[in-house]
Design a protein around this motif. Structure first.
Motif, PDB file in Angstrom:
ATOM      1  N   ALA A 168     -12.005   8.436 -99.257  1.00  0.00           N
ATOM      2  CA  ALA A 168     -10.594   8.671 -98.961  1.00  0.00           C
ATOM      3  C   ALA A 168     -10.403   9.519 -97.709  1.00  0.00           C
ATOM      4  O   ALA A 168      -9.296   9.570 -97.152  1.00  0.00           O
ATOM      5  CB  ALA A 168      -9.920   9.343-100.148  1.00  0.00           C
ATOM      6  N   GLN A 169     -11.458  10.185 -97.252  1.00  0.00           N
ATOM      7  CA  GLN A 169     -11.371  11.061 -96.093  1.00  0.00           C
ATOM      8  C   GLN A 169     -11.849  10.395 -94.800  1.00  0.00           C
ATOM      9  O   GLN A 169     -11.889  11.031 -93.750  1.00  0.00           O
ATOM     10  CB  GLN A 169     -12.184  12.328 -96.359  1.00  0.00           C
ATOM     11  N   VAL A 170     -12.176   9.109 -94.868  1.00  0.00           N
ATOM     12  CA  VAL A 170     -12.580   8.380 -93.670  1.00  0.00           C
ATOM     13  C   VAL A 170     -11.390   8.296 -92.711  1.00  0.00           C
ATOM     14  O   VAL A 170     -10.253   8.030 -93.145  1.00  0.00           O
ATOM     15  CB  VAL A 170     -13.058   6.954 -94.039  1.00  0.00           C
ATOM     16  N   PRO A 171     -11.589   8.536 -91.411  1.00  0.00           N
ATOM     17  CA  PRO A 171     -10.480   8.457 -90.447  1.00  0.00           C
ATOM     18  C   PRO A 171      -9.728   7.139 -90.546  1.00  0.00           C
ATOM     19  O   PRO A 171     -10.345   6.074 -90.701  1.00  0.00           O
ATOM     20  CB  PRO A 171     -11.181   8.599 -89.095  1.00  0.00           C
ATOM     21  N   GLN A 172      -8.419   7.196 -90.447  1.00  0.00           N
ATOM     22  CA  GLN A 172      -7.566   6.031 -90.652  1.00  0.00           C
ATOM     23  C   GLN A 172      -7.210   5.293 -89.359  1.00  0.00           C
ATOM     24  O   GLN A 172      -6.483   4.304 -89.400  1.00  0.00           O
ATOM     25  CB  GLN A 172      -6.276   6.475 -91.356  1.00  0.00           C
ATOM     26  N   THR A 173      -7.718   5.779 -88.238  1.00  0.00           N
ATOM     27  CA  THR A 173      -7.418   5.145 -86.956  1.00  0.00           C
ATOM     28  C   THR A 173      -8.700   4.811 -86.203  1.00  0.00           C
ATOM     29  O   THR A 173      -9.553   5.681 -86.017  1.00  0.00           O
ATOM     30  CB  THR A 173      -6.549   6.066 -86.078  1.00  0.00           C
ATOM     31  N   GLY A 174      -8.822   3.559 -85.761  1.00  0.00           N
ATOM     32  CA  GLY A 174      -9.991   3.138 -84.995  1.00  0.00           C
ATOM     33  C   GLY A 174     -11.224   2.981 -85.860  1.00  0.00           C
ATOM     34  O   GLY A 174     -11.160   2.941 -87.093  1.00  0.00           O
ATOM     35  N   PHE A 175     -12.369   2.903 -85.183  1.00  0.00           N
ATOM     36  CA  PHE A 175     -13.639   2.766 -85.893  1.00  0.00           C
ATOM     37  C   PHE A 175     -14.179   4.138 -86.287  1.00  0.00           C
ATOM     38  O   PHE A 175     -14.041   5.116 -85.548  1.00  0.00           O
ATOM     39  CB  PHE A 175     -14.684   2.076 -85.008  1.00  0.00           C
ATOM     40  N   ALA A 176     -14.773   4.188 -87.449  1.00  0.00           N
ATOM     41  CA  ALA A 176     -15.534   5.357 -87.887  1.00  0.00           C
ATOM     42  C   ALA A 176     -16.902   4.853 -88.311  1.00  0.00           C
ATOM     43  O   ALA A 176     -17.008   3.931 -89.126  1.00  0.00           O
ATOM     44  CB  ALA A 176     -14.840   6.061 -89.047  1.00  0.00           C
ATOM     45  N   LEU A 177     -17.928   5.422 -87.733  1.00  0.00           N
ATOM     46  CA  LEU A 177     -19.294   4.980 -88.008  1.00  0.00           C
ATOM     47  C   LEU A 177     -20.116   6.150 -88.520  1.00  0.00           C
ATOM     48  O   LEU A 177     -20.261   7.165 -87.849  1.00  0.00           O
ATOM     49  CB  LEU A 177     -19.927   4.425 -86.728  1.00  0.00           C
ATOM     50  N   TYR A 178     -20.641   5.996 -89.732  1.00  0.00           N
ATOM     51  CA  TYR A 178     -21.518   6.993 -90.335  1.00  0.00           C
ATOM     52  C   TYR A 178     -22.936   6.421 -90.328  1.00  0.00           C
ATOM     53  O   TYR A 178     -23.147   5.262 -90.703  1.00  0.00           O
ATOM     54  CB  TYR A 178     -21.087   7.284 -91.780  1.00  0.00           C
ATOM     55  N   TYR A 179     -23.899   7.252 -89.920  1.00  0.00           N
ATOM     56  CA  TYR A 179     -25.263   6.735 -89.847  1.00  0.00           C
ATOM     57  C   TYR A 179     -26.277   7.865 -89.977  1.00  0.00           C
ATOM     58  O   TYR A 179     -25.953   9.050 -89.823  1.00  0.00           O
ATOM     59  CB  TYR A 179     -25.495   5.982 -88.545  1.00  0.00           C
ATOM     60  N   THR A 180     -27.519   7.482 -90.282  1.00  0.00           N
ATOM     61  CA  THR A 180     -28.625   8.426 -90.348  1.00  0.00           C
ATOM     62  C   THR A 180     -29.781   7.899 -89.513  1.00  0.00           C
ATOM     63  O   THR A 180     -29.744   6.768 -89.017  1.00  0.00           O
ATOM     64  CB  THR A 180     -29.120   8.626 -91.795  1.00  0.00           C
ATOM     65  N   SER A 181     -30.819   8.706 -89.415  1.00  0.00           N
ATOM     66  CA  SER A 181     -32.042   8.273 -88.718  1.00  0.00           C
ATOM     67  C   SER A 181     -33.052   7.683 -89.689  1.00  0.00           C
ATOM     68  O   SER A 181     -34.191   7.420 -89.310  1.00  0.00           O
ATOM     69  CB  SER A 181     -32.664   9.457 -87.963  1.00  0.00           C
ATOM     70  N   GLN A 182     -32.628   7.471 -90.923  1.00  0.00           N
ATOM     71  CA  GLN A 182     -33.520   6.836 -91.892  1.00  0.00           C
ATOM     72  C   GLN A 182     -33.868   5.420 -91.459  1.00  0.00           C
ATOM     73  O   GLN A 182     -34.991   4.965 -91.627  1.00  0.00           O
ATOM     74  CB  GLN A 182     -32.860   6.816 -93.271  1.00  0.00           C
ATOM     75  N   CYS A 183     -32.882   4.735 -90.897  1.00  0.00           N
ATOM     76  CA  CYS A 183     -33.139   3.399 -90.349  1.00  0.00           C
ATOM     77  C   CYS A 183     -33.444   3.540 -88.865  1.00  0.00           C
ATOM     78  O   CYS A 183     -32.635   4.095 -88.112  1.00  0.00           O
ATOM     79  CB  CYS A 183     -31.924   2.495 -90.546  1.00  0.00           C
ATOM     80  N   PRO A 184     -34.576   3.049 -88.402  1.00  0.00           N
ATOM     81  CA  PRO A 184     -34.938   3.217 -86.991  1.00  0.00           C
ATOM     82  C   PRO A 184     -33.969   2.547 -86.036  1.00  0.00           C
ATOM     83  O   PRO A 184     -33.766   3.018 -84.914  1.00  0.00           O
ATOM     84  CB  PRO A 184     -36.333   2.589 -86.897  1.00  0.00           C
TER      85      PRO A 184
END
Length: 253
Positions: A168-184
Motif C-alpha cells: 500500500a506504500q508503493v509510490p502511486q506515480t510513475g514507475f517504482a522498482l524494488y530490487y536486490t543484488s541476490q539476482c546478478p
C-alpha cells in the motif's frame, strides 16, 4: 555429477552466475559480494561441477530475503537447472541434498516461492507438487508460498502480514522498482531501465534493497526484482531493453 558448495575459499574461482562466465562482469561481482555477505548466516550455494545453470541456493528462513514467516525452515532462493543439464535428474539431486541438509540441521522443512502457473524466475509449481510440496499461502497477483514440512503437525510458513501494508506504500506515480543484488542480472539491467526512462522523461524511482530487514518488509514476495506502475504491480521478471521499451510504448510513454 559432483556437487560443489561455495565457500569463502573457492568463491572467486567457481562459476556461479547462471551463464555469465567472467569475474570482471558487474553481474558476477555483485552476486558474489551478496553471497559472501550471507555465508555466515548459513546461506548455501550448491552447484554442479559445470559452467552453466545447475544450482540450488537456500538459507535459514529467518534470514530469507523475502517477506515470509517460516521459523525453523530452510528457504530456497533459487533452484535452476536448464539448457543441456535438463532431463538428467540434476534438479532431484540438488533438491535431495537440500532436504538432507535441512534434516541434519533439525529443520522443520523447506519453503520456496512459486506461482499459480509456471512463471520465469520462480520455481515450477508442478515440479514442487511432484516432490511433495504444498501451497501454504498466496499473495497478489499470482505468487504462491509452497512448503515441504517434514512432520504433519509442524507449523506451516506464511507470507508476512506486513506484505499488504508495504504494498500500500508503493509510490502511486510513475514507475517504482524494488530490487536486490541476490539476482546478478539486476546489476546490469536496473541501470539500463533507468537510462531508458530518463531518455523518455518517464518518472522512475528505484529502491535498492540492501538488508535482510528491508527485504522482509518489501511490498512484493519476490524481492530480487519487482516493478510497479502508478502503484500497480507490473512484473517480477527482469525485461530486456527491447521488452521494456515495448512496455513503455504500450502505455503511451
Amino acid at each position: 555429477m559432483e556437487l560443489i558448495r561455495i565457500t569463502r575459499e573457492n568463491i572467486e574461482k567457481e562459476h556461479i552466475c547462471c551463464a555469465i562466465s567472467s569475474n570482471k562482469d558487474c553481474q558476477v561481482q555483485s552476486k558474489k559480494a551478496w553471497l559472501t555477505e550471507r555465508l555466515d548466516q548459513g546461506l548455501v550455494f550448491l552447484k554442479g561441477d559445470v559452467r552453466g545453470k545447475c544450482f540450488i541456493e537456500y538459507i535459514p528462513a529467518e534470514y530469507a530475503w523475502a517477506p515470509i514467516e517460516a521459523d525453523g525452515y530452510l528457504y530456497i532462493d533459487c533452484l535452476w537447472v536448464s539448457g543441456q543439464f535438463k532431463g538428467h535428474g540434476y534438479s532431484n539431486l540438488l533438491l535431495e541434498e537440500c532436504i538432507r541438509d535441512a534434516k541434519s540441521q533439525g529443520k522443520r522443512g523447506l519453503a520456496v516461492l512459486s506461482s499459480e502457473k509456471k512463471l520465469g524466475f520462480l520455481s515450477d509449481p508442478k515440479y514442487l507438487k511432484y516432490k511433495g510440496f504444498q501451497t501454504v499461502d498466496a499473495a497478489e497477483p499470482n505468487f504462491r508460498l509452497m512448503a515441504l514440512p517434514f512432520e504433519t503437525q509442524t507449523e506451516l510458513p506464511r507470507f508476512s502480514p506486513r506484505l499488504k501494508q508495504a504494498a500500500a506504500q508503493v509510490p502511486q506515480t510513475g514507475f517504482a522498482l524494488y530490487y536486490t543484488s541476490q539476482c546478478p542480472f539486476t546489476a546490469k539491467y536496473v541501470p539500463l531501465l533507468e537510462a531508458i526512462c530518463r531518455d523518455r522523461n518517464v518518472p522512475i524511482q528505484t529502491v535498492h534493497i540492501t538488508t535482510t530487514e528491508q527485504a522482509q518488509s518489501a511490498p512484493c514476495p519476490y524481492t530480487a526484482f519487482s516493478l510497479y506502475w502508478n502503484g500497480e504491480f507490473v512484473t517480477h521478471e527482469i525485461p530486456s531493453e527491447k521488452k521494456f521499451e515495448k512496455l513503455l510504448t504500450d502505455r503511451g510513454l
